[in-house]
Design a protein around this motif. Structure first.
Motif, PDB file in Angstrom:
ATOM      1  N   ASN A 163      55.880  37.296 -30.367  1.00 34.44           N
ATOM      2  CA  ASN A 163      54.926  38.567 -30.552  1.00 34.44           C
ATOM      3  C   ASN A 163      53.552  37.941 -31.133  1.00 34.44           C
ATOM      4  O   ASN A 163      53.150  38.461 -30.748  1.00 34.44           O
ATOM      5  CB  ASN A 163      55.413  39.639 -31.494  1.00 34.44           C
ATOM      6  N   LEU A 164      53.507  36.948 -31.757  1.00 33.79           N
ATOM      7  CA  LEU A 164      52.278  36.424 -32.474  1.00 33.79           C
ATOM      8  C   LEU A 164      51.893  35.465 -31.576  1.00 33.79           C
ATOM      9  O   LEU A 164      50.245  35.627 -31.366  1.00 33.79           O
ATOM     10  CB  LEU A 164      52.652  35.735 -34.147  1.00 33.79           C
ATOM     11  N   ILE A 165      52.607  34.150 -31.213  1.00 35.83           N
ATOM     12  CA  ILE A 165      51.872  34.174 -29.832  1.00 35.83           C
ATOM     13  C   ILE A 165      51.254  34.744 -28.666  1.00 35.83           C
ATOM     14  O   ILE A 165      50.355  33.949 -27.859  1.00 35.83           O
ATOM     15  CB  ILE A 165      53.111  32.985 -28.839  1.00 35.83           C
ATOM     16  N   THR A 166      52.174  36.446 -28.243  1.00 34.19           N
ATOM     17  CA  THR A 166      51.535  37.056 -27.155  1.00 34.19           C
ATOM     18  C   THR A 166      50.334  37.605 -27.655  1.00 34.19           C
ATOM     19  O   THR A 166      49.007  37.520 -26.916  1.00 34.19           O
ATOM     20  CB  THR A 166      52.636  38.040 -26.600  1.00 34.19           C
ATOM     21  N   ALA A 167      50.201  38.107 -28.755  1.00 30.23           N
ATOM     22  CA  ALA A 167      48.400  38.231 -29.272  1.00 30.23           C
ATOM     23  C   ALA A 167      48.037  37.083 -29.380  1.00 30.23           C
ATOM     24  O   ALA A 167      46.474  37.387 -29.139  1.00 30.23           O
ATOM     25  CB  ALA A 167      49.113  38.790 -30.682  1.00 30.23           C
ATOM     26  N   GLY A 168      48.428  35.848 -29.389  1.00 29.17           N
ATOM     27  CA  GLY A 168      47.139  34.886 -29.430  1.00 29.17           C
ATOM     28  C   GLY A 168      46.261  34.721 -27.856  1.00 29.17           C
ATOM     29  O   GLY A 168      45.142  34.576 -27.794  1.00 29.17           O
ATOM     30  N   ILE A 169      48.146  34.725 -27.097  1.00 22.48           N
ATOM     31  CA  ILE A 169      47.011  34.606 -25.686  1.00 22.48           C
ATOM     32  C   ILE A 169      45.777  35.547 -25.398  1.00 22.48           C
ATOM     33  O   ILE A 169      45.184  35.585 -24.482  1.00 22.48           O
ATOM     34  CB  ILE A 169      48.469  34.560 -24.947  1.00 22.48           C
ATOM     35  N   LYS A 170      46.119  36.566 -25.751  1.00 23.82           N
ATOM     36  CA  LYS A 170      44.749  37.807 -26.061  1.00 23.82           C
ATOM     37  C   LYS A 170      43.840  37.955 -26.985  1.00 23.82           C
ATOM     38  O   LYS A 170      42.426  37.889 -26.232  1.00 23.82           O
ATOM     39  CB  LYS A 170      45.590  39.166 -25.085  1.00 23.82           C
ATOM     40  N   LEU A 171      44.355  37.339 -27.796  1.00 26.64           N
ATOM     41  CA  LEU A 171      43.035  37.233 -28.430  1.00 26.64           C
ATOM     42  C   LEU A 171      42.011  36.059 -28.421  1.00 26.64           C
ATOM     43  O   LEU A 171      40.378  36.396 -27.721  1.00 26.64           O
ATOM     44  CB  LEU A 171      43.365  37.177 -29.403  1.00 26.64           C
ATOM     45  N   ILE A 172      42.784  34.482 -28.465  1.00 25.52           N
ATOM     46  CA  ILE A 172      41.667  33.527 -28.468  1.00 25.52           C
ATOM     47  C   ILE A 172      40.825  33.467 -26.834  1.00 25.52           C
ATOM     48  O   ILE A 172      39.501  33.866 -27.282  1.00 25.52           O
ATOM     49  CB  ILE A 172      42.666  32.542 -28.752  1.00 25.52           C
ATOM     50  N   PRO A 173      41.099  33.800 -26.295  1.00 26.13           N
ATOM     51  CA  PRO A 173      42.239  33.563 -25.227  1.00 26.13           C
ATOM     52  C   PRO A 173      43.278  32.534 -25.316  1.00 26.13           C
ATOM     53  O   PRO A 173      42.833  31.479 -24.746  1.00 26.13           O
ATOM     54  CB  PRO A 173      42.610  34.380 -23.877  1.00 26.13           C
ATOM     55  N   LEU A 174      44.184  32.429 -24.624  1.00 26.03           N
ATOM     56  CA  LEU A 174      45.319  31.728 -24.082  1.00 26.03           C
ATOM     57  C   LEU A 174      45.658  31.629 -23.055  1.00 26.03           C
ATOM     58  O   LEU A 174      45.773  32.471 -22.794  1.00 26.03           O
ATOM     59  CB  LEU A 174      46.259  30.284 -25.453  1.00 26.03           C
TER      60      LEU A 174
END
Length: 229
Positions: A163-174
């Protein structure tokens, strides 16, 4: 490391319980990541890996997972009083309103789902009242579906990390590949964390998560937000 042996039904049950498709709203929470990205603290894959690694080693996710095990054991023993105690204990351990509300909301969604899928659990669910933490609801399902403790812990930590990696993909993004590299790289630490949590005594339950607490408090007043925490 202990060997996990699951029957097909147990394996499928834990896959369903830890699936991102489980309708509990986990995708709407970033657990402070949104604030950390906004402030330029987490800006790339390495930053995110460091944050997740620190959380697994010292953070509140360890408490959640340990309480999940205790909720499963209480449910298995039919000890409603102890189950309610750990539910209240985890609520009290939440440092911010956002973290507490996210745990309650996801817990409420999961127990509602369990009540429909397994009506025999309704009496246990009702004993907890309106505020059931997600880890406690997860533990109830683990006990009912007779999932081994180490498998349950791995599934819980993997679901959290996903869940947190998915959030990071959207936010950073990655990119998606970077996300999968992160998840694969965390596997040895998740396995080691499981072994540590399995032997924790009640009076050893502690964490060092002030970074998460500060990020969560700041997120409550952040002007632009994609996530609820």
């Amino acid at each position: 490391m202990d060997t996990i042996t699951l029957t097909d039904s147990h394996f499928l049950a834990i896959l369903q319980l830890a699936s991102p498709a489980l309708p509990v709203g986990a995708y709407s929470y970033s657990e402070g990541l949104e604030t950390l990205v906004e402030h330029g603290i987490i800006t790339n894959q390495d930053n995110l890996k460091h944050w997740l690694t620190s959380e697994l080693r010292y953070g509140a996710i360890r408490l959640e997972a340990a309480v999940m095990l205790r909720a499963a054991e209480s449910t298995k023993m039919g000890n409603v009083e102890t189950l309610c105690y750990w539910n209240r204990w985890l609520s009290a351990a939440r440092e911010t309103q956002e973290l507490r509300n996210s745990s309650w909301q996801m817990g409420r969604s999961l127990v509602q789902l369990l009540g429909k899928l397994q009506p025999e659990l309704l009496s246990t669910i009702h004993s907890l009242g309106n505020r059931c933490n997600y880890a406690v609801a997860f533990g109830i399902a683990v006990a009912h579906w007779q999932i081994q403790p180490n498998a349950a812990l791995l599934a819980y930590l993997h679901s959290w990390a996903t869940n947190l990696i998915t959030a990071g993909i959207k936010l950073i993004p990655l990119g998606q590949t970077a996300g999968q590299e992160l998840l694969l790289g965390l596997q040895p630490l998740m396995s080691a964390t499981v072994q540590e949590i399995l032997v924790l005594e009640d009076d050893e339950l502690s964490c060092c998560s002030w970074g998460l607490s500060l990020a969560s408090m700041q997120h409550e007043t952040q002007y632009t937000r994609l996530f609820r925490s």
